[in-house]
Design an enzyme around this catalytic site. Structure first.
Site, PDB file in Angstrom:
ATOM      1  N   ASP A   1       0.836  -1.204   0.000  1.00 53.77           N
ATOM      2  CA  ASP A   1       0.000   0.000   0.000  1.00 53.77           C
ATOM      3  C   ASP A   1       0.873   1.257   0.000  1.00 53.77           C
ATOM      4  O   ASP A   1       0.599   2.215  -0.721  1.00 53.77           O
ATOM      5  CB  ASP A   1      -0.924  -0.011   1.227  1.00 53.77           C
TER       6      ASP A   1
ATOM      7  N   LYS B   1       1.514   4.248  -2.973  1.00 52.50           N
ATOM      8  CA  LYS B   1       1.520   5.692  -2.749  1.00 52.50           C
ATOM      9  C   LYS B   1       2.795   6.332  -3.294  1.00 52.50           C
ATOM     10  O   LYS B   1       2.768   7.435  -3.865  1.00 52.50           O
ATOM     11  CB  LYS B   1       1.370   5.986  -1.252  1.00 52.50           C
TER      12      LYS B   1
END
Length: 382
Positions: free
Chosen positions: A238, A242
């Site tokens: 995750d 980003k």
């Protein structure tokens, strides 16, 4: 004596009447009425009267869809309170859903994708090409297949429909927009580093050895801080997504495979189903306790850090000195440091809460208002 007193207005001449300002109507469809989607619906419903009164912006909720069902014509008050079972539903077909939201009346249409679904992101290029705007915290499009991302950009450029995704990095923090403003005004990104996961920030701020790491993961999941599958956080993927999003925003064609990612998930837990993984969480406790002991032996703290510079891109746990800026975050704080040509001696820092349904939903709502602002809606204190 003033002219107004000397020559009072004739009662036969009425005062000029200001023409009523016609509101801008924006039709909205929400995909994914989970924690973030439900918070977004609440925020939109609460703000709608003020937006109409002060900004002349009328938001019309036209449809809601989950992974199996879609509800159309959402003016039903019961549905606005809670979508489940409130009115007749039909099996979801996302392109039909989007066409219904857009309608044939010439009003602007915005789809709020509040899922974490790759299959929903697959539709973005088609929706944007049809003139439908998209706002989303879903990282899959901006960090996924580079060819798909380029197709999305081409569709947006061709139609003028916009994709906004502030909520993909830092939840409600102005991270993406800050970087976009720097690049648009001619600055150059030299490096970016930071704690890009509110979940991992919260976990490492709380992990002091008094409770097993697995117990903290369960608590974070219950609070809605983690992704639906916590491995998306714990694996570092995750955060890697980003980092890819920020790199692409700066014009760097980075893909997930280019990021060196250090996972916190033991190898034996990687292939389990989500429920089985949650049951097996205690297998993480011994490795994490060893990492904490090493940090304390070195007089430092454990933090999860992402970095992109000329040497490459990396994500993983680091032992930092207690005086490091990243050692003093609060709860779910994200800290992002942009080193640019302008901000080279003293990096530009964006810091604040980086997890939670309410702040993520607020980022989606802000993006919706940004779309309306591009169509001429005035700014207001909403």
């Amino acid at each position: 004596m003033s002219l107004a007193l000397a020559y009072p207005r004739s009662p036969l001449r009425a005062a000029p009447v200001r023409a009523a300002v016609q509101p801008l109507v924006v039709n909205v469809g929400v995909i994914g009425p989970g924690k973030v989607g439900a918070a977004f619906l609440r925020q939109m419903q609460q703000a709608a009267p003020r937006l109409l009164r002060e900004c002349h912006l009328e938001l019309r909720l036209r449809a809601v869809s989950d992974s199996r069902h879609m509800w159309l014509d959402c003016d039903d008050e019961a549905l606005n309170g809670r979508v489940g079972g409130a009115q007749t539903w039909r099996p979801v077909v996302l392109d039909e859903f989007a066409a219904y939201v857009a309608g044939h009346h010439g009003s602007a249409a915005v789809l709020a994708d509040c899922t974490a679904s790759d299959s929903v992101a697959d539709h973005y290029a088609g929706w944007l090409g049809a003139g439908i705007h998209v706002v989303t915290p879903n990282k899959r499009a901006a960090s996924g297949c580079l060819d798909r991302w380029k197709a999305i950009a081409r569709a947006s450029d061709a139609s003028g429909a916009r994709l906004h995704y502030e909520g993909t990095v830092g939840a409600g923090l102005p991270v993406v927009q800050t970087l976009r403003d720097l690049i648009d005004t001619g600055d150059e990104l030299l490096a970016v580093e930071g704690m890009l996961s509110g979940t991992l920030a919260w976990l490492f701020n709380r992990f002091d050895g008094s409770r097993p790491f697995s117990a903290l993961v369960r608590e974070a999941h219950a609070l809605g801080y983690t992704e639906p599958d916590p491995r998306d956080d714990l694996s570092g993927m995750d955060v890697a997504r980003k980092l890819v999003i920020l790199a692409r925003e700066a014009g760097v064609g980075l893909s997930l495979g280019d990021v060196a990612v250090e996972s916190l998930v033991p190898r034996e837990l990687e292939g389990l189903g989500r429920d089985d993984f949650m049951e097996a969480l205690p297998a993480m406790d011994a490795p994490m306790a060893a990492l904490l002991a090493r940090a304390r032996a070195e007089g430092g703290v454990l933090r999860h850090v992402a970095r992109l510079d000329n040497a490459g891109a990396s994500v993983g746990v680091q032992v930092l000195d207690g005086g490091h800026a990243f050692a003093h975050g609060q709860l779910t704080d994200n800290v992002v440091r942009f080193a640019t040509r302008r901000y080279c001696d003293n990096a530009l820092v964006v810091q604040g809460p980086g997890a939670g349904p309410e702040v993520t939903a607020a980022a989606v709502f802000t993006d919706l208002l940004r779309v309306a602002g591009a169509m001429g809606v005035k700014r207001c204190a909403c």
